[in-house]
Enzyme design. Structure first.
Site, PDB file in Angstrom:
ATOM      1  N   GLY A 164      12.338  -7.102 -14.112  1.00 35.21           N
ATOM      2  CA  GLY A 164      10.908  -7.414 -14.223  1.00 35.21           C
ATOM      3  C   GLY A 164      10.299  -6.816 -15.466  1.00 35.21           C
ATOM      4  N   ASN A 187      14.433 -10.723 -16.723  1.00 34.38           N
ATOM      5  CA  ASN A 187      13.178 -11.389 -16.403  1.00 34.38           C
ATOM      6  C   ASN A 187      13.478 -12.849 -16.108  1.00 34.38           C
ATOM      7  OD1 ASN A 187      10.130 -10.503 -16.556  1.00 34.38           O
ATOM      8  ND2 ASN A 187      10.180 -12.653 -17.169  1.00 34.38           N
ATOM      9  N   SER A 288       3.208   6.702 -12.079  1.00 38.37           N
ATOM     10  CA  SER A 288       1.829   6.759 -12.547  1.00 38.37           C
ATOM     11  C   SER A 288       1.775   7.036 -14.043  1.00 38.37           C
ATOM     12  CB  SER A 288       1.059   7.865 -11.816  1.00 38.37           C
ATOM     13  OG  SER A 288      -0.252   7.988 -12.339  1.00 38.37           O
ATOM     14  N   GLY A 290       0.258   4.318 -16.241  1.00 44.32           N
ATOM     15  CA  GLY A 290      -0.120   3.110 -16.949  1.00 44.32           C
ATOM     16  C   GLY A 290       0.884   2.734 -18.020  1.00 44.32           C
ATOM     17  N   LYS A 343       2.211   8.525  -4.011  1.00 41.87           N
ATOM     18  CA  LYS A 343       1.604   7.744  -5.099  1.00 41.87           C
ATOM     19  C   LYS A 343       0.326   7.055  -4.614  1.00 41.87           C
ATOM     20  CE  LYS A 343       1.166   5.450  -9.011  1.00 41.87           C
ATOM     21  NZ  LYS A 343       0.329   4.297  -8.737  1.00 41.87           N
ATOM     22  N   ASN A 347      -3.458   7.604  -6.022  1.00 42.30           N
ATOM     23  CA  ASN A 347      -4.406   6.566  -6.423  1.00 42.30           C
ATOM     24  C   ASN A 347      -5.749   6.719  -5.717  1.00 42.30           C
ATOM     25  OD1 ASN A 347      -2.169   5.639  -7.794  1.00 42.30           O
ATOM     26  ND2 ASN A 347      -2.472   3.512  -7.236  1.00 42.30           N
ATOM     27  N   GLU A 350      -7.548   9.304  -7.470  1.00 44.47           N
ATOM     28  CA  GLU A 350      -7.972   8.666  -8.727  1.00 44.47           C
ATOM     29  C   GLU A 350      -9.250   7.854  -8.525  1.00 44.47           C
ATOM     30  OE1 GLU A 350      -6.317   4.684 -10.745  1.00 44.47           O
ATOM     31  OE2 GLU A 350      -4.832   6.304 -10.675  1.00 44.47           O
TER      32      GLU A 350
END
Length: 619
Positions: A164, A187, A288, A290, A343, A347, A350
């Site tokens: 992916g 992919n 985490s 980004g 995780k 979030n 966050e």
């Protein structure tokens, strides 16, 4: 392969060591009859060799199920090599050690205690049919040079596969390649819209020069060393299950699937159990940071079987961010879905951190400050409350679009991808009071009713009165709320550990949040030693003292904002929570009496030390 005396055993054993793979000497597998015959100076014929060659073919097949291996044997004829390759021809690379008769005879004469004498050497040369599809090596080179030459020329399978190539998948692929890992990347192909994605991506980035790109799942899986390590970077939910089902037909016992997406921890547990029945290992990994974090070093939260984690540990820790002591911001979190749970809560924390900054921004905006003014105030706060989110908020506030600030042109509707929702559901299911996370989530939901808010604004006509708050008041209130946010998030993780029998180390979890992730901050670093003492940070005397000192400010800020008509949902919730948490005798007694009145739910009495439950006929 090569005639006896060409150095097969010496080179093969050294090569196996370099490749970290098992080594087998074909001579050790000769039946006793063959050994006796050669010891008596009688050459072997094809019939003698047939059973021996079949034994070595079986050995190779067995080893390929585990990983790979190096086997040495003479394999002088094409027909011999055909028997050895039966059923595994695509997995074999031949290496032919080539030397002259006199050169090899001299070597044989120096050997002792070997059944093959130099008198039989000519029969080997007479039998030899030089291979056309082999790496041919001159035995005049030193053993070290020979091994290095083979290693450079042999096609080694990739160590790690990434499935992916979305934004995060691409960044992780580059990160892995930059760290020196041999990777395969995959992919899907969609004619007319997604074509040659993996190949084009490889060709765009020099660090991916040695990577292998694929759009065919079978070829992708077959390009990997076993046990295969495949990290999925696809959308959570049904897509993840579909990809797993697509992979299963090509996987072998002991292979490892790593889900690096934002999957629900309960689904991770289901997939773990499902794949276990198929003898395939599964690791749920929270990632985490980004796009930038994935490339430069994310915070990684893996959960699953500890032994399986050890097999993927070098890769995950290799690409992770580093903490202040140079240690990877990646640690084994715990069993089953614990990595994705941590995780998810990350979030949730966050969500609150972002909402608090939004509320603080709104306070200063109401006081007449423009975005640059607010950015300067936030900049001055960094020595007290520095964090990744504070830093990016400063950048956002300063960004111009023409003559105006870009922020002023962004529609005030905040989206979400589901993790805040899952965290709120989890905190309700576990009975943990993570009120701030729920409030931050519902505030986002409220923001989406833009048209209704515009209509309500006209109907209610609420205007914001002047605020007398100064920067220090707001800073102190912000600090107070952040402490409560982290308490609630960590408490939720702790309660999950108890409920699901996960062995969790909150201090280690805080440590891996100190770099590479969205909620990294100076405060998280302060929590590492605190959590070594107690999972409940509100028992720490230093934090208790901080909250006591900050409470007058949060009281003042919330009161003024409420009176002004300014919504400060999470700031307000933080102080209300502490007020409730520190109330020794709350109003919950009347709620329990109400429950007993209409539902006979019973209650306990303050004057009954036994703790027994009572019921009253209230009419």
């Amino acid at each position: 392969m090569g005639v006896s005396g060409s150095g097969k055993s010496t080179i093969g054993s050294r090569l196996a060591k370099v490749l970290s793979t098992p080594f087998f000497d074909g001579d050790d597998f000769h039946p006793e009859a063959n050994v006796t015959k050669m010891s008596n100076g009688i050459p072997l014929n094809d019939e003698d060799r047939y059973g021996w060659l079949q034994t070595l073919n079986k050995l190779a097949k067995e080893q390929l199920q585990k990983n790979s291996c190096v086997i040495v044997c003479s394999a002088l004829k094409r027909s011999y090599r055909k028997i050895l390759s039966e059923g595994i021809i695509s997995n074999i690379k031949w290496v032919y050690l080539s030397g002259s008769f006199n050169q090899i005879k001299e070597r044989i004469n120096k050997r002792s205690n070997h059944f093959m004498s130099s008198e039989l050497l000519q029969s080997q040369f007479d039998t030899l049919e030089c291979p056309q599809d082999a790496i041919i090596i001159d035995i005049s080179l030193s053993p070290e040079d020979i091994v290095e030459k083979i290693r450079n020329e042999i096609e080694v399978k990739s160590e790690f596969g990434l499935f992916g190539l979305g934004v995060i998948g691409k960044s992780l692929s580059r990160n892995l390649a930059q760290k020196g890992f041999n990777i395969s990347i995959f992919n899907r192909e969609v004619k007319g819209s997604e074509e040659n994605v993996a190949i084009d991506f490889k060709n765009t980035h020099p660090e991916l020069e040695k990577s292998q790109p694929f759009s065919n799942i079978e070829a992708f899986v077959n390009s990997l060393q076993t046990p295969r390590r495949i990290m999925l970077m696809v959308n959570a939910g049904k897509i993840t299950d579909m990809v797993i089902d697509d992979l299963i037909p090509y996987l072998s016992n002991g292979d490892i699937i790593i889900d690096g997406g934002n999957s629900n921890y309960l689904k991770t547990k289901e997939r773990y159990d499902y794949l276990k029945l198929k003898n395939i290992n599964f690791i749920g990994v929270g990632v985490s940071g980004g796009e930038e974090g994935a490339l430069k070093g994310p915070s990684i939260m893996p959960g699953g079987n500890k032994e399986t984690y050890e097999l993927v540990r070098p890769y995950l820790e290799g690409i992770a961010a580093k903490d202040a002591n140079g240690l990877p911001c990646c640690t084994y979190v715990g069993e089953e879905g614990s990595g994705h749970f941590v995780k998810m809560v990350h979030n949730g924390i966050e969500y609150v951190e972002m909402q608090l900054l939004a509320e603080v921004y709104d306070i200063f905006k109401t006081k007449g400050k423009n975005p640059d003014d607010i950015a300067n105030i936030f900049e001055s706060w960094k020595s007290d409350v520095d964090s990744y989110l504070l830093g990016i908020t400063i950048d956002i506030l300063r960004k111009k679009d023409g003559n105006d600030w870009l922020l002023n042109k962004i529609v005030d509707k905040a989206g979400n991808k589901g993790t805040g929702n899952w965290t709120t559901i989890a905190t309700a299911q576990l009975g943990a009071p993570s009120t701030l996370i729920a409030s931050a989530l519902f505030t986002r939901y409220t923001s989406f009713y833009k048209e209704e808010r515009l209509y309500a604004s006209e109907n209610f006509g609420i205007t914001h009165s002047e605020l007398s708050l100064n920067s220090d008041d707001v800073l102190n209130a912000y600090q107070f709320a952040r402490i409560m946010n982290h308490y609630q998030g960590l408490k939720l993780i702790s309660e999950a550990g108890k409920a699901y029998n996960w062995t969790l180390n909150l201090s280690e979890i805080a440590r891996i949040w100190t770099n590479g992730c969205i909620i990294k901050s100076d405060f998280v670093e302060e929590l590492i030693p605190v959590l070594k003492e107690d999972d409940n940070i509100l028992t720490n005397q230093s934090i208790i003292s901080q909250l006591k000192a900050l409470k007058p400010s949060i009281n003042k800020v919330v009161v003024e904002c409420v009176l002004s008509g300014l919504p400060v949902v999470c700031l307000s919730d933080s102080v209300n929570f502490l007020n409730a948490y520190t109330t020794s005798n709350s109003s919950a007694n009347i709620i329990q009496a109400q429950r007993d009145y209409f539902g006979a739910h019973t209650y306990q009495r303050t004057d009954d030390p036994s703790g027994d439950f009572h019921h009253t006929d209230w009419n």
